[in-house]
Design a protein around this motif. Structure first.
Motif, mmCIF file in Angstrom:
data_model
loop_
_atom_site.group_PDB
_atom_site.id
_atom_site.type_symbol
_atom_site.label_atom_id
_atom_site.label_comp_id
_atom_site.label_asym_id
_atom_site.label_seq_id
_atom_site.Cartn_x
_atom_site.Cartn_y
_atom_site.Cartn_z
ATOM 1 N N GLY A 72 0.821 -1.211 -0.012
ATOM 2 C CA GLY A 72 0.002 0.095 0.144
ATOM 3 C C GLY A 72 0.895 1.153 -0.129
ATOM 4 O O GLY A 72 1.197 1.667 -1.317
ATOM 5 N N THR A 73 1.340 1.639 1.120
ATOM 6 C CA THR A 73 2.079 2.934 1.342
ATOM 7 C C THR A 73 3.464 2.424 2.092
ATOM 8 O O THR A 73 4.282 3.342 2.122
ATOM 9 N N ALA A 74 3.683 1.108 2.601
ATOM 10 C CA ALA A 74 4.879 0.903 3.357
ATOM 11 C C ALA A 74 5.930 0.560 2.231
ATOM 12 O O ALA A 74 5.504 -0.350 1.148
ATOM 13 N N PHE A 75 6.951 1.138 2.118
ATOM 14 C CA PHE A 75 8.453 0.876 1.494
ATOM 15 C C PHE A 75 8.775 -0.485 1.674
ATOM 16 O O PHE A 75 9.550 -1.081 1.104
ATOM 17 N N SER A 76 8.592 -0.803 3.182
ATOM 18 C CA SER A 76 9.317 -2.031 3.799
ATOM 19 C C SER A 76 8.070 -2.609 4.533
ATOM 20 O O SER A 76 7.789 -2.201 5.404
ATOM 21 N N TRP A 77 8.041 -3.927 4.213
ATOM 22 C CA TRP A 77 7.065 -4.774 5.075
ATOM 23 C C TRP A 77 7.433 -6.208 5.102
ATOM 24 O O TRP A 77 8.133 -6.642 4.250
ATOM 25 N N ARG A 78 7.059 -6.907 6.341
ATOM 26 C CA ARG A 78 7.485 -8.337 6.322
ATOM 27 C C ARG A 78 6.426 -8.859 7.067
ATOM 28 O O ARG A 78 5.631 -8.785 8.022
ATOM 29 N N LEU A 79 5.957 -10.194 6.395
ATOM 30 C CA LEU A 79 4.978 -10.883 6.986
ATOM 31 C C LEU A 79 5.495 -12.216 7.210
ATOM 32 O O LEU A 79 6.142 -13.159 6.603
ATOM 33 N N SER A 80 5.224 -12.517 8.669
ATOM 34 C CA SER A 80 5.826 -13.772 9.111
ATOM 35 C C SER A 80 5.154 -14.631 9.307
ATOM 36 O O SER A 80 5.409 -16.072 9.141
ATOM 37 N N GLY A 81 3.697 -14.526 9.118
ATOM 38 C CA GLY A 81 2.323 -15.601 9.120
ATOM 39 C C GLY A 81 1.183 -15.036 9.165
ATOM 40 O O GLY A 81 1.157 -13.734 9.294
ATOM 41 N N TYR A 82 0.175 -15.876 9.274
ATOM 42 C CA TYR A 82 -1.069 -15.300 9.271
ATOM 43 C C TYR A 82 -2.026 -16.389 9.833
ATOM 44 O O TYR A 82 -1.666 -17.462 9.604
ATOM 45 N N ASP A 83 -3.138 -15.932 10.200
ATOM 46 C CA ASP A 83 -4.243 -16.757 10.436
ATOM 47 C C ASP A 83 -5.516 -16.517 9.576
ATOM 48 O O ASP A 83 -6.044 -15.233 9.553
ATOM 49 N N ILE A 84 -6.224 -17.533 9.063
ATOM 50 C CA ILE A 84 -7.348 -17.439 8.265
ATOM 51 C C ILE A 84 -8.640 -18.068 9.287
ATOM 52 O O ILE A 84 -8.270 -18.871 9.672
ATOM 53 N N PHE A 85 -9.825 -17.185 9.118
ATOM 54 C CA PHE A 85 -10.939 -17.752 9.906
ATOM 55 C C PHE A 85 -11.855 -18.090 8.943
ATOM 56 O O PHE A 85 -12.510 -17.290 7.987
ATOM 57 N N VAL A 86 -12.258 -19.621 8.848
ATOM 58 C CA VAL A 86 -13.027 -19.972 7.975
ATOM 59 C C VAL A 86 -14.429 -20.711 8.458
ATOM 60 O O VAL A 86 -14.212 -21.499 9.524
ATOM 61 N N GLU A 87 -15.699 -20.538 7.904
ATOM 62 C CA GLU A 87 -16.583 -21.542 8.379
ATOM 63 C C GLU A 87 -17.151 -22.170 6.981
ATOM 64 O O GLU A 87 -16.961 -22.020 5.990
ATOM 65 N N ASP A 88 -17.718 -23.605 7.824
ATOM 66 C CA ASP A 88 -18.274 -24.264 6.495
ATOM 67 C C ASP A 88 -19.712 -23.563 6.095
ATOM 68 O O ASP A 88 -20.601 -23.378 7.055
ATOM 69 N N ALA A 89 -20.003 -23.505 4.700
ATOM 70 C CA ALA A 89 -21.046 -22.635 4.283
ATOM 71 C C ALA A 89 -21.946 -23.776 3.541
ATOM 72 O O ALA A 89 -22.834 -23.253 2.640
ATOM 73 N N GLY A 90 -21.618 -25.022 3.768
ATOM 74 C CA GLY A 90 -22.734 -25.815 3.102
ATOM 75 C C GLY A 90 -22.035 -26.513 1.774
ATOM 76 O O GLY A 90 -21.022 -26.254 1.281
ATOM 77 N N ALA A 91 -22.904 -27.345 1.182
ATOM 78 C CA ALA A 91 -22.495 -27.973 -0.064
ATOM 79 C C ALA A 91 -22.631 -27.207 -1.257
ATOM 80 O O ALA A 91 -22.069 -27.635 -2.380
ATOM 81 N N PHE A 92 -23.294 -26.285 -1.283
ATOM 82 C CA PHE A 92 -24.019 -25.477 -2.506
ATOM 83 C C PHE A 92 -23.755 -24.083 -2.155
ATOM 84 O O PHE A 92 -23.788 -23.401 -0.945
#
Length: 520
Positions: free
Chosen positions: A500-520
């Motif tokens: 975005g605006t950061a000239f220098s950044w570091r991503l060490s890890g992340y968490d994703i939050f996910v729910e089951d939304a069914g078969a369709f």
């Protein structure tokens, strides 16, 4: 709600040759200007112009010392120049040979032999040397045989080796010719194989008849790369001096300057770009470093009309080797495939039309001076007027067709511009390909300049190879944001982090939050 954690964002790197839905969870399906280092993903260090304006567009660069001072030597289409920096002032000294040398991109070879710089332009003229006197010029290599030239000149132990030789106007593409052993601090006294008092000699590596492309020392051997085979020369002394053996009959080298030496700590190896793969070998056994990662992608993204400009160089402090290549539509090398041999990861970075690059020590005043650091005040990570120089570390100097000399990893900007850097992972299905998923949030672990921003996008597709539709995005403010509340629904989820605006950044890890939304 289920939380999926990716604790090490840079452990695998980017994989371009496999479908996204088949990748391991920590892998990235696309990335640009992101370095994978020590388990993290971080924006590549940038490059800044140094030494002011050169006396022409550099085609070759090489570090050397003159009278205890650090110099860089560069060759253009018509000049050879020595440049140094003192108290913030750069001085370019024209030390050109009296007869112009027209080497061309990926035609120059050079080395420092016993403290003496030696260059070969590969233009049908004799190799040349410089006596390190700033008042003197390059001159023809003494004792070089008359009416002879070579495509490549390299150093092996205390002798020189000429490859792909032309004699009397006749090219002998498989001829190897070596000099006598030189005394310390001196140049070879003869190339005459008939002189029984010396060790000069020659022979053909004629099997296959493919021409010799280049050569490079490896441990106690000298490796010769032909177009479709690889050979080793071993010093045995006596009447024969050197003995050849075949390393590989299946692959050679794509271009001159497409092999570099590197040290794993346990073994000394070569990294080599062949006509169909990129391999590492120890002079005996070779293995691919791109197979099932980016081998097909690399060759398919290479501009075929300019493939002769491909070369590679080492960035040893960061355990990286860069394959510089012109992407489709580019005339010069605008892209680098970066292989980290310590972490075994692959990434890609933008390059400023580079023609050649080499590493060597640079002065603190050159690498860390504020005037060379183009990142804005509020996005700069280095101390004011402070160096980013690492003592006793080799730094990479790059020559550019734009008529500039660039120092790599010199600042967080790319010659003053904010780089286009991103990480993307698509095809996430969490072992439930038949189920719809609802992504409700992401908790990235991003560090960098406080207040700088990184954009986070999420999307989805309903088929394994489907192009993701980017549904939502938000900004992560470094030092402020904890969680990004974005939503996307689909069978195959996608996530993207981009500058975005950061000239220098570091991503060490992340968490994703996910729910089951069914078969369709």
């Amino acid at each position: 709600m289920s939380k999926v954690s990716i604790p090490t964002a840079g452990a695998v790197g980017v994989i371009r040759d496999m479908p996204a839905h088949e990748l391991p969870l920590p892998a990235w399906s696309d990335a640009k200007n992101i370095r994978f280092l020590d388990g993290a993903a971080l924006q590549f260090g940038g490059h800044g112009q140094v030494y002011g304006d050169p006396l022409g567009a550099p085609q070759f660069v090489m570090q050397m010392n003159v009278g205890g001072s650090r110099f860089w030597l560069y060759a253009t289409s018509s000049k050879q120049v020595a440049v140094t920096n003192s108290s913030g002032t750069s001085t370019h000294t024209d030390i050109s040979h009296a007869t112009p040398r027209a080497g061309g991109i990926n035609r120059w070879s050079g080395f420092v032999f016993g403290g003496i710089p030696v260059l070969n332009a590969g233009d049908g003229r004799p190799p040349m040397y410089w006596n390190q006197n700033l008042a003197a010029k390059f001159a023809d290599l003494p004792a070089w045989p008359a009416d002879t030239s070579c495509r490549v000149l390299r150093q092996y132990k205390n002798m020189m080796i000429a490859l792909n030789v032309t004699e009397g106007g006749v090219n002998k593409p498989v001829l190897v010719m070596w000099s006598s052993l030189a005394d310390p601090g001196a140049l070879p006294s003869t190339w005459d194989k008939a002189d029984a008092t010396q060790d000069a000699g020659r022979f053909d590596i004629a099997e296959g008849q493919d021409p010799i492309v280049d050569g490079l020392g490896l441990k106690d051997s000298f490796i010769i790369y032909k177009e479709s085979s690889t050979w080793a020369l071993d010093f045995i002394g006596g009447a024969f001096v050197l003995k050849s053996r075949k390393v590989s009959g299946m692959s050679g080298l794509l271009n001159m300057n497409c092999a570099v030496n590197f040290d794993t700590g346990m073994n000394n190896m070569h990294f080599a770009v062949t006509g169909q793969d990129i391999v590492v070998h120890d002079g005996f056994a070779a293995r691919s470093v791109l197979d099932k990662k980016a081998r097909r992608y690399f060759f398919q993204s290479l501009d075929v009309a300019n493939k002769e400009k491909v070369f590679c160089f080492a960035n040893p402090f960061l355990n990286e080797i860069v394959v510089a290549y012109p992407s489709i539509g580019a005339t010069y090398c605008d892209t680098g495939l970066v292989f980290n041999y310590a972490d075994n990861t692959v990434s890609f970075r933008s390059l400023p039309n580079v023609t050649h690059a080499s590493h060597g020590p640079v002065d603190n005043s050159l690498s860390g001076n504020w005037a060379q650091d183009d990142a804005p005040w509020d996005t700069d990570l280095t101390a004011w007027n402070g160096p980013d120089y690492t003592p006793d570390t080799a730094r990479v100097m790059m020559g550019s067709a734009d008529g500039k000399l660039y120092l790599l990893d010199a600042s967080s900007s790319f010659d003053g511009a904010l780089p286009d850097a991103y990480l993307e992972r698509s095809g996430l299905y969490f072992d439930a390909a038949d189920r719809m998923k609802l992504l409700t949030g992401i908790v990235p672990r991003i560090t960098g300049n406080e207040g700088g921003t990184v954009r986070v996008r999420v999307g989805a597709a309903d088929s394994p190879g489907g192009t993701p539709e980017w549904i939502a995005e938000d900004e992560y403010v470094i030092g402020e944001t904890v969680r990004i509340d974005v939503m996307a629904e689909g069978r195959y989820l996608s996530i993207r982090f981009e500058t975005g605006t950061a000239f220098s950044w570091r991503l060490s890890g992340y968490d994703i939050f996910v729910e089951d939304a069914g078969a369709f």
